[in-house]
Motif scaffolding. Structure first.
Motif, PDB file in Angstrom:
ATOM      1  N   ARG A   6       0.845  -1.199   0.000  1.00 57.64           N
ATOM      2  CA  ARG A   6       0.000   0.000   0.000  1.00 57.64           C
ATOM      3  C   ARG A   6       0.881   1.250   0.000  1.00 57.64           C
ATOM      4  O   ARG A   6       0.616   2.214  -0.717  1.00 57.64           O
ATOM      5  N   SER A   7       1.936   1.243   0.787  1.00 58.87           N
ATOM      6  CA  SER A   7       2.862   2.378   0.850  1.00 58.87           C
ATOM      7  C   SER A   7       3.521   2.620  -0.514  1.00 58.87           C
ATOM      8  O   SER A   7       3.670   3.763  -0.950  1.00 58.87           O
ATOM      9  N   LYS A   8       3.886   1.536  -1.192  1.00 57.12           N
ATOM     10  CA  LYS A   8       4.489   1.666  -2.525  1.00 57.12           C
ATOM     11  C   LYS A   8       3.480   2.201  -3.534  1.00 57.12           C
ATOM     12  O   LYS A   8       3.832   2.970  -4.427  1.00 57.12           O
ATOM     13  N   ILE A   9       2.235   1.787  -3.392  1.00 55.78           N
ATOM     14  CA  ILE A   9       1.172   2.306  -4.269  1.00 55.78           C
ATOM     15  C   ILE A   9       1.022   3.809  -4.061  1.00 55.78           C
ATOM     16  O   ILE A   9       0.936   4.576  -5.023  1.00 55.78           O
ATOM     17  N   LEU A  10       1.000   4.243  -2.807  1.00 53.16           N
ATOM     18  CA  LEU A  10       0.896   5.685  -2.510  1.00 53.16           C
ATOM     19  C   LEU A  10       2.065   6.446  -3.136  1.00 53.16           C
ATOM     20  O   LEU A  10       1.871   7.496  -3.761  1.00 53.16           O
ATOM     21  N   SER A  11       3.272   5.926  -2.971  1.00 54.56           N
ATOM     22  CA  SER A  11       4.460   6.579  -3.536  1.00 54.56           C
ATOM     23  C   SER A  11       4.370   6.655  -5.049  1.00 54.56           C
ATOM     24  O   SER A  11       4.713   7.672  -5.658  1.00 54.56           O
ATOM     25  N   ASN A  12       3.909   5.568  -5.662  1.00 55.33           N
ATOM     26  CA  ASN A  12       3.775   5.534  -7.111  1.00 55.33           C
ATOM     27  C   ASN A  12       2.771   6.576  -7.597  1.00 55.33           C
ATOM     28  O   ASN A  12       3.025   7.287  -8.578  1.00 55.33           O
ATOM     29  N   ILE A  13       1.642   6.694  -6.910  1.00 54.53           N
ATOM     30  CA  ILE A  13       0.625   7.679  -7.310  1.00 54.53           C
ATOM     31  C   ILE A  13       1.186   9.095  -7.147  1.00 54.53           C
ATOM     32  O   ILE A  13       0.986   9.952  -8.019  1.00 54.53           O
ATOM     33  N   ARG A  14       1.890   9.335  -6.055  1.00 51.37           N
ATOM     34  CA  ARG A  14       2.500  10.663  -5.864  1.00 51.37           C
ATOM     35  C   ARG A  14       3.425  11.003  -7.036  1.00 51.37           C
ATOM     36  O   ARG A  14       3.398  12.112  -7.558  1.00 51.37           O
ATOM     37  N   GLU A  15       4.242  10.036  -7.415  1.00 49.60           N
ATOM     38  CA  GLU A  15       5.201  10.260  -8.494  1.00 49.60           C
ATOM     39  C   GLU A  15       4.506  10.441  -9.841  1.00 49.60           C
ATOM     40  O   GLU A  15       4.830  11.351 -10.599  1.00 49.60           O
ATOM     41  N   GLU A  16       3.559   9.568 -10.136  1.00 47.45           N
ATOM     42  CA  GLU A  16       2.902   9.597 -11.443  1.00 47.45           C
ATOM     43  C   GLU A  16       1.969  10.800 -11.613  1.00 47.45           C
ATOM     44  O   GLU A  16       1.905  11.394 -12.675  1.00 47.45           O
ATOM     45  N   GLU A  17       1.229  11.126 -10.567  1.00 49.91           N
ATOM     46  CA  GLU A  17       0.247  12.205 -10.660  1.00 49.91           C
ATOM     47  C   GLU A  17       0.854  13.577 -10.419  1.00 49.91           C
ATOM     48  O   GLU A  17       0.390  14.562 -10.970  1.00 49.91           O
ATOM     49  N   PHE A  76      -6.614  -9.887  -7.224  1.00 50.21           N
ATOM     50  CA  PHE A  76      -5.668  -8.758  -7.197  1.00 50.21           C
ATOM     51  C   PHE A  76      -4.614  -8.903  -6.101  1.00 50.21           C
ATOM     52  O   PHE A  76      -3.429  -8.718  -6.345  1.00 50.21           O
ATOM     53  N   ASN A  77      -5.023  -9.243  -4.890  1.00 51.32           N
ATOM     54  CA  ASN A  77      -4.078  -9.327  -3.767  1.00 51.32           C
ATOM     55  C   ASN A  77      -3.085 -10.474  -3.895  1.00 51.32           C
ATOM     56  O   ASN A  77      -2.080 -10.490  -3.197  1.00 51.32           O
ATOM     57  N   ASN A  78      -3.362 -11.441  -4.758  1.00 49.60           N
ATOM     58  CA  ASN A  78      -2.460 -12.578  -4.952  1.00 49.60           C
ATOM     59  C   ASN A  78      -1.478 -12.365  -6.098  1.00 49.60           C
ATOM     60  O   ASN A  78      -0.629 -13.215  -6.347  1.00 49.60           O
ATOM     61  N   MET A  79      -1.607 -11.252  -6.783  1.00 46.85           N
ATOM     62  CA  MET A  79      -0.722 -10.955  -7.910  1.00 46.85           C
ATOM     63  C   MET A  79       0.623 -10.443  -7.400  1.00 46.85           C
ATOM     64  O   MET A  79       0.717  -9.952  -6.278  1.00 46.85           O
ATOM     65  N   PRO A  80       1.649 -10.524  -8.249  1.00 44.04           N
ATOM     66  CA  PRO A  80       2.945  -9.973  -7.850  1.00 44.04           C
ATOM     67  C   PRO A  80       2.824  -8.477  -7.534  1.00 44.04           C
ATOM     68  O   PRO A  80       2.017  -7.767  -8.144  1.00 44.04           O
ATOM     69  N   GLU A  81       3.647  -8.030  -6.610  1.00 43.88           N
ATOM     70  CA  GLU A  81       3.573  -6.641  -6.153  1.00 43.88           C
ATOM     71  C   GLU A  81       3.723  -5.638  -7.295  1.00 43.88           C
ATOM     72  O   GLU A  81       2.977  -4.655  -7.363  1.00 43.88           O
ATOM     73  N   GLU A  82       4.644  -5.879  -8.207  1.00 45.45           N
ATOM     74  CA  GLU A  82       4.842  -4.950  -9.327  1.00 45.45           C
ATOM     75  C   GLU A  82       3.572  -4.818 -10.159  1.00 45.45           C
ATOM     76  O   GLU A  82       3.188  -3.723 -10.561  1.00 45.45           O
ATOM     77  N   LEU A  83       2.910  -5.939 -10.404  1.00 44.60           N
ATOM     78  CA  LEU A  83       1.658  -5.901 -11.164  1.00 44.60           C
ATOM     79  C   LEU A  83       0.579  -5.166 -10.376  1.00 44.60           C
ATOM     80  O   LEU A  83      -0.170  -4.366 -10.938  1.00 44.60           O
ATOM     81  N   GLN A  84       0.498  -5.407  -9.074  1.00 46.43           N
ATOM     82  CA  GLN A  84      -0.484  -4.695  -8.245  1.00 46.43           C
ATOM     83  C   GLN A  84      -0.269  -3.185  -8.350  1.00 46.43           C
ATOM     84  O   GLN A  84      -1.224  -2.419  -8.539  1.00 46.43           O
ATOM     85  N   ILE A  85       0.968  -2.747  -8.233  1.00 50.55           N
ATOM     86  CA  ILE A  85       1.278  -1.312  -8.259  1.00 50.55           C
ATOM     87  C   ILE A  85       0.929  -0.716  -9.622  1.00 50.55           C
ATOM     88  O   ILE A  85       0.257   0.317  -9.705  1.00 50.55           O
ATOM     89  N   ASN A  86       1.367  -1.367 -10.693  1.00 51.34           N
ATOM     90  CA  ASN A  86       1.114  -0.833 -12.036  1.00 51.34           C
ATOM     91  C   ASN A  86      -0.369  -0.871 -12.397  1.00 51.34           C
ATOM     92  O   ASN A  86      -0.906   0.086 -12.953  1.00 51.34           O
ATOM     93  N   LEU A  87      -1.022  -1.959 -12.067  1.00 46.99           N
ATOM     94  CA  LEU A  87      -2.448  -2.087 -12.366  1.00 46.99           C
ATOM     95  C   LEU A  87      -3.252  -1.065 -11.565  1.00 46.99           C
ATOM     96  O   LEU A  87      -4.165  -0.420 -12.093  1.00 46.99           O
ATOM     97  N   PHE A  88      -2.885  -0.892 -10.301  1.00 46.39           N
ATOM     98  CA  PHE A  88      -3.601   0.096  -9.491  1.00 46.39           C
ATOM     99  C   PHE A  88      -3.396   1.505 -10.032  1.00 46.39           C
ATOM    100  O   PHE A  88      -4.327   2.312 -10.040  1.00 46.39           O
ATOM    101  N   SER A  89      -2.194   1.813 -10.478  1.00 47.43           N
ATOM    102  CA  SER A  89      -1.910   3.147 -11.019  1.00 47.43           C
ATOM    103  C   SER A  89      -2.863   3.485 -12.165  1.00 47.43           C
ATOM    104  O   SER A  89      -3.391   4.596 -12.243  1.00 47.43           O
ATOM    105  N   GLU A  90      -3.095   2.513 -13.025  1.00 46.63           N
ATOM    106  CA  GLU A  90      -3.999   2.748 -14.148  1.00 46.63           C
ATOM    107  C   GLU A  90      -5.464   2.696 -13.707  1.00 46.63           C
ATOM    108  O   GLU A  90      -6.300   3.368 -14.282  1.00 46.63           O
TER     109      GLU A  90
END
Length: 191
Positions: A6-17, A76-90
């Motif tokens: 979740r923390s990585k997702i937040l960081s990714n959204i901050r960076e992308e947006e 979704f929660n069983n997917m690899p972390e990288e896929l979770q982060i990228n998929l969530f970003s979109e």
């Protein structure tokens, strides 16, 4: 989902947006956007926000959308972390919901086909055409291609596990066959 993901997702959204404290409206958009991509009728076009408010909005928006994507893509929660982060970003950007065929393919475990389908859309072609003709890419292409690439990687991972499973089963069957032949040979010698 782990708190670390979740923390990585937040960081990714901050960076992308990126952070914009003053509301803005993109051409062709109905509503304004503020903070880290917060968009909709809840955004007051006249109200500048603080960074603290932007962080609060981001946390709330991510939590709401995490619950949504977990309903939309049950695995979704069983997917690899990288896929979770990228998929969530979109998903956060809205493009995953706009591709029901991609979602269906993901839910069927057809990740390679989902990767192709995800890039088979007008927005991707339009923005890629702008970039390819020398225009500026708003970051959409990179985000979409990251999802497609992560889906392809996951398909390869799944395929490799299936091959390993088949190889193991084939070896086990061959060992059993060899043991049966040996047993038959011993019995024939006794006769």
């Amino acid at each position: 989902m782990s708190p670390d993901t979740r923390s990585k997702i937040l960081s990714n959204i901050r960076e992308e947006e990126g952070l914009r404290l003053e509301p803005y409206q993109r051409e062709g958009e109905q509503f304004h956007t503020v903070g880290y991509g917060r968009y909709g009728n809840m955004v007051d076009p006249e109200k500048i926000i603080t960074q603290e408010q932007a962080e609060q909005y981001l946390g709330n928006d991510v939590d709401v959308r995490l619950a949504e994507i977990q309903r939309l893509i049950p695995d979704f929660n069983n997917m690899p972390e990288e896929l979770q982060i990228n998929l969530f970003s979109e998903y956060y950007r809205g493009s995953v919901r706009q591709s029901p065929n991609t979602v269906s393919l993901i839910n069927e475990g057809e990740y390679g086909k989902a990767a192709d389908e995800f890039l088979n859309n007008d927005e991707y072609r339009r923005v890629r055409g702008v970039r390819d003709s020398g225009g500026k890419d708003s970051g959409v292409i990179g985000r979409m291609e990251a999802v497609s690439g992560s889906l392809r990687d996951y398909q390869k991972e799944k395929d490799n596990k299936n091959i390993a499973s088949v190889d193991y089963n084939m070896i086990r069957n061959m060992e059993e066959l060899a043991a049966d032949r040996k047993l038959i040979g011993k019995r024939l010698k006794q006769v």
